[in-house]
Motif scaffolding. Sequence first.
Motif, short mmCIF file in Angstrom:
data_model
loop_
_atom_site.label_atom_id
_atom_site.label_comp_id
_atom_site.label_asym_id
_atom_site.label_seq_id
_atom_site.Cartn_x
_atom_site.Cartn_y
_atom_site.Cartn_z
N ALA A 1 64.41 51.97 10.39
CA ALA A 1 64.71 50.65 10.12
C ALA A 1 63.47 49.98 8.98
CB ALA A 1 64.42 49.41 11.26
N LYS A 2 62.34 50.46 9.20
CA LYS A 2 61.19 50.35 8.39
C LYS A 2 61.56 50.59 7.04
CE LYS A 2 57.59 49.39 11.83
NZ LYS A 2 56.50 49.91 12.34
N LEU A 3 61.94 51.77 6.85
CA LEU A 3 62.46 52.27 5.39
C LEU A 3 63.70 51.58 4.98
CD1 LEU A 3 62.05 54.29 3.30
CD2 LEU A 3 63.47 55.87 4.61
N CYS A 4 64.53 51.09 5.72
CA CYS A 4 65.50 50.31 5.26
C CYS A 4 64.98 48.94 4.69
CB CYS A 4 66.48 50.24 6.19
SG CYS A 4 68.23 49.49 5.65
N ASP B 1 69.91 55.60 7.73
CA ASP B 1 70.83 55.76 8.90
C ASP B 1 72.42 55.74 8.13
OD1 ASP B 1 69.14 56.13 10.95
OD2 ASP B 1 68.85 53.80 11.06
N ASN B 2 72.74 56.21 6.87
CA ASN B 2 73.55 56.45 6.29
C ASN B 2 74.19 54.79 6.02
OD1 ASN B 2 73.41 59.14 5.77
ND2 ASN B 2 74.01 59.61 7.95
N GLY B 3 73.74 53.88 6.07
CA GLY B 3 74.12 52.58 5.66
C GLY B 3 74.48 52.46 4.20
N GLU B 4 74.88 51.30 3.99
CA GLU B 4 75.34 51.03 2.33
C GLU B 4 74.71 49.79 2.06
OE1 GLU B 4 78.49 52.25 0.24
OE2 GLU B 4 78.80 54.11 1.64
N TYR B 5 74.14 49.79 0.78
CA TYR B 5 73.37 48.60 0.44
C TYR B 5 74.37 47.60 -0.40
CZ TYR B 5 69.09 50.62 2.15
OH TYR B 5 68.08 51.16 2.92
N THR B 6 74.53 46.65 -0.29
CA THR B 6 74.96 45.22 -1.05
C THR B 6 73.97 44.55 -1.65
OG1 THR B 6 76.91 45.74 0.18
CG2 THR B 6 76.89 43.91 -1.04
N PRO B 7 73.65 44.45 -3.04
CA PRO B 7 72.86 43.58 -3.40
C PRO B 7 73.29 41.97 -3.37
CG PRO B 7 73.12 45.29 -5.01
CD PRO B 7 74.06 45.43 -3.96
N GLY C 1 73.20 46.41 9.41
CA GLY C 1 72.75 45.06 9.95
C GLY C 1 71.87 45.13 11.06
N THR C 2 72.30 44.52 12.25
CA THR C 2 71.29 44.29 13.47
C THR C 2 71.43 45.36 14.30
OG1 THR C 2 72.88 42.88 14.55
CG2 THR C 2 71.22 41.86 13.13
N ASN C 3 72.18 46.56 14.41
CA ASN C 3 72.53 47.46 15.14
C ASN C 3 72.88 46.96 16.53
OD1 ASN C 3 71.45 49.55 13.50
ND2 ASN C 3 69.42 49.40 14.45
N ASN C 4 73.52 45.76 16.76
CA ASN C 4 73.78 45.23 17.95
C ASN C 4 73.00 45.76 19.05
OD1 ASN C 4 76.06 44.31 16.72
ND2 ASN C 4 77.26 46.21 16.80
N THR C 5 71.72 45.42 19.04
CA THR C 5 70.70 45.82 20.04
C THR C 5 69.89 44.39 20.06
OG1 THR C 5 68.81 46.62 18.61
CG2 THR C 5 70.40 48.23 19.90
N ALA C 6 69.07 44.35 21.46
CA ALA C 6 68.59 42.99 21.71
C ALA C 6 67.04 43.10 20.88
CB ALA C 6 68.27 42.87 23.05
N GLU C 7 66.85 44.40 20.51
CA GLU C 7 65.24 44.67 19.84
C GLU C 7 65.34 44.42 18.52
OE1 GLU C 7 65.78 48.37 21.07
OE2 GLU C 7 64.58 48.29 22.83
N ILE C 8 64.48 43.68 18.00
CA ILE C 8 64.76 43.27 16.52
C ILE C 8 63.97 44.32 15.55
CG2 ILE C 8 65.01 40.73 16.90
CD1 ILE C 8 62.07 40.32 16.23
N ASP D 1 64.45 47.13 15.31
CA ASP D 1 65.10 48.44 14.48
C ASP D 1 66.37 47.75 13.94
OD1 ASP D 1 66.59 47.46 16.61
OD2 ASP D 1 66.95 49.30 17.42
N ASP D 2 66.17 46.46 13.35
CA ASP D 2 67.18 45.80 12.53
C ASP D 2 67.20 46.40 10.99
OD1 ASP D 2 68.37 44.70 14.89
OD2 ASP D 2 67.44 42.77 14.42
N HIS D 3 68.33 46.47 10.54
CA HIS D 3 68.25 46.69 9.10
C HIS D 3 68.80 45.60 8.22
CE1 HIS D 3 68.89 51.31 9.35
NE2 HIS D 3 68.50 51.05 10.54
N GLU D 4 67.92 44.61 8.48
CA GLU D 4 68.19 43.11 7.57
C GLU D 4 67.00 42.45 7.03
OE1 GLU D 4 71.17 40.85 9.63
OE2 GLU D 4 69.65 40.22 11.18
N LEU D 5 66.78 41.93 6.21
CA LEU D 5 65.52 41.19 5.99
C LEU D 5 65.45 40.03 6.93
CD1 LEU D 5 65.59 41.36 2.05
CD2 LEU D 5 64.12 42.45 3.50
N PRO D 6 64.23 39.72 7.31
CA PRO D 6 64.08 38.70 8.16
C PRO D 6 64.12 37.13 7.62
CG PRO D 6 61.98 39.71 7.90
CD PRO D 6 63.07 40.47 7.09
N TYR D 7 64.27 37.15 6.52
CA TYR D 7 64.20 35.93 5.64
C TYR D 7 65.43 35.64 5.02
CZ TYR D 7 61.77 38.60 2.41
OH TYR D 7 61.54 39.45 1.39
#
Length: 120
Positions: free
Chosen positions: A40-43, A87-93, A105-112, A114-120
């Motif tokens: 997630a951090k690399l993403c 994690d084999n996701g696709e990027y869209t600028p 996106g958010t991995n559908n977990t309660a933990e933030i 490991d999310d694959h989205e910018l927080p802002y």
Amino acid sequence: MRKKELGLTLVEVMIVICILGLIIAVALPNFLRARREANAKLCLTNLKQIEAAKERWSFSYGAALDEEIYITDLVPDFIRVAPVCPDNGEYTPGILVDNPTCSIGTNNTAEIFDDHELPY
């Protein structure tokens, strides 16, 4: 006189196997969580790189705020190689005023963490 036997008895082998099983049972979830966090951090790093490339692209071409940007617009002039989600996701600028997104996106977990989205 009897020779001294070398080796382990069946009970000793079973005890060693049980101890190894317990160590693996404790360590494996932590290892998997650390791997998820690292991916997630690399993403997020890739998404920030795409965001910076979008800004440089817009300054270079004087783009409108609602103009759609594609990865092919950014590579190789603004990003050396197209980033790949671990994690084999696709990027869209996306458009210039929006943050780039990852298809995971958010991995559908309660933990933030490991999310694959910018927080802002």
